[in-house]
Scaffold this active site. Sequence first.
Site, PDB file in Angstrom:
ATOM      1  N   HIS A 452      -5.203  52.406  15.600  1.00 16.57           N
ATOM      2  CA  HIS A 452      -5.602  53.770  15.243  1.00 16.57           C
ATOM      3  C   HIS A 452      -6.904  54.199  15.924  1.00 16.57           C
ATOM      4  O   HIS A 452      -7.770  54.804  15.296  1.00 16.57           O
ATOM      5  CB  HIS A 452      -5.732  53.928  13.718  1.00 16.57           C
ATOM      6  CG  HIS A 452      -4.500  53.560  12.959  1.00 16.57           C
ATOM      7  ND1 HIS A 452      -3.371  54.351  12.954  1.00 16.57           N
ATOM      8  CD2 HIS A 452      -4.187  52.471  12.206  1.00 16.57           C
ATOM      9  CE1 HIS A 452      -2.434  53.779  12.217  1.00 16.57           C
ATOM     10  NE2 HIS A 452      -2.902  52.645  11.746  1.00 16.57           N
ATOM     11  N   HIS A 453      -7.007  53.913  17.226  1.00 16.36           N
ATOM     12  CA  HIS A 453      -8.236  54.254  17.957  1.00 16.36           C
ATOM     13  C   HIS A 453      -7.955  55.035  19.241  1.00 16.36           C
ATOM     14  O   HIS A 453      -8.475  54.682  20.297  1.00 16.36           O
ATOM     15  CB  HIS A 453      -9.013  52.986  18.325  1.00 16.36           C
ATOM     16  CG  HIS A 453      -9.362  52.123  17.169  1.00 16.36           C
ATOM     17  ND1 HIS A 453      -9.583  50.768  17.282  1.00 16.36           N
ATOM     18  CD2 HIS A 453      -9.541  52.422  15.865  1.00 16.36           C
ATOM     19  CE1 HIS A 453      -9.875  50.268  16.103  1.00 16.36           C
ATOM     20  NE2 HIS A 453      -9.848  51.244  15.215  1.00 16.36           N
ATOM     21  N   PRO A 454      -7.164  56.106  19.219  1.00 14.78           N
ATOM     22  CA  PRO A 454      -6.905  56.832  20.465  1.00 14.78           C
ATOM     23  C   PRO A 454      -8.166  57.511  20.993  1.00 14.78           C
ATOM     24  O   PRO A 454      -8.923  58.123  20.242  1.00 14.78           O
ATOM     25  CB  PRO A 454      -5.851  57.868  20.062  1.00 14.78           C
ATOM     26  CG  PRO A 454      -6.078  58.080  18.589  1.00 14.78           C
ATOM     27  CD  PRO A 454      -6.502  56.734  18.057  1.00 14.78           C
TER      28      PRO A 454
END
Length: 513
Positions: A452-454
């Site tokens: 969850h780190h775009p």
Amino acid sequence: MGSDVLIIGAGSAGSVVARRLSADPSRRVTVLEAGERVTDPEMRRPELWPFIHHRSYDWDYRTTPQKGLAGRSLDWARGKGPGGSSLVHAMAHMRGCRADFDRWVVLTGDARWGWDALLPAFTRSETFSGGADAVHGDDGPLPVLLPGPELSSPLVQDYLAAWEALGVPRIPDHNGGEMLGATPNSLTIRDGERVTVSDVYLDPVLDRPNLTLLTGVDVHRLLIGGGRVTGVAVTRDGVDEVLEAGEVILCGGSIGDPLLLMRSGIGDPAVLAAAGVSTVLESAQVGKNLHDHLLGAGNLYASRIPVPPTRLQLSESMTYQSRHGLEQSAGAVDIVVGCVVGPSASEALADQAADVVPGEGYTLLFGVTNPTSRGSLAISGPSLADAPVIDPNYLDTEHDRAMFRLALERARLVGGSEGLSAWRDHEVLPGTAVQSDAEADAFIARAAITHHHPVGTLSMGSSDEAPVTPDLRFRGLDNLHVVDASVIPSITAGPVHAATIAIAESFAAEYTR
């Protein structure tokens, strides 16, 4: 309705910028947020963070099928409401290491993005549970908890000791500039509850007469003329209107910002034409350079003894390591192995993991910290209702595949070590059948999930091709800035939330100077 500054997005970055810029009572600041205030009590419970996705406060995006993940599509949770993704993230607070920010300096040509220059922004943002020192602050808005033995799982304490026995250095925390080593995760938790950035930055100052937060606002597009943003087309309370401001600051995140720009006719002309949007301003790299962290879920073990429930948020320690050896204590990070206080497996492995229930097993996550694979996102049509096309292009490079194999190898090393023998009954996943590189690759393709780190879809850079300048101005538009994780040109080794807050703090300090 007019403002001096219009901030689009009340997430982590938007909350910081709104607080700092509205501290000048002569500056009128308006913040637009698509979501509504979140009242779900389960959002506050740290241990439930993996289970609150897909709710009303999640944008609930989904990627295209990924060749590198055996054709799987991944759900991408993004927070919707004041607080943004701090509503749904895992609360881990890691700034990144010096080597990460060295890359930023190279890519931007600007020393303001180095570790030393950003350190005041990091310390200004936090109240650290260990008190102030050379690298920590104790009077900032955001509480940062470094758990001690009274809170940490006994499993995780043995996990950390097992790494030390294998030669991995023990470090005080992840946020001192070097991340290589074993330590508990620092967490944005206070009194046993999740703390969102809106809670501590934005909400306490909403009584300022020069600050307005508008929720439930659909932002359709920016209106452009004369090299400036002349207005923002929105729907508010069911009414279409145009809002105006002297300055517009995008804080909608790595997905929201480029999609808004593309709907506004700003981007790659070929992408825009395919979506039925006329080009207003050509900026070919909008939506490009998309990258993200993956974690393998996971290296799963059945336990010999009961695993007590977490008193924190399940994923209690991430151990960052170098490819060059366990004993490395400084420099770039290549891989990570994390300990989860419970069973965790990707949806593709759920059947194989089904017999391991909470209390009877634990998981070692493993992943690549600085992936070299790059993807893109695009609009599929001109409307907010048109689903985005999100293609992270995961595991496209041999670097990423090789580092992922190494991360799995390191996970199995500590998982099978003497230090965890009191807990380990047997390895469930990947299991004894997975030994060769080809077998590991096939397992990883099915095990990998997003961390969850775009980042990177509006990268800042010194090149004219970069959509955003090193001072966070959008190239080609005099009064538009971008301040959030979309400007990160190269991902930090750990979760990107702390770095996003520091970007916002740095921007606000320069803007108000």
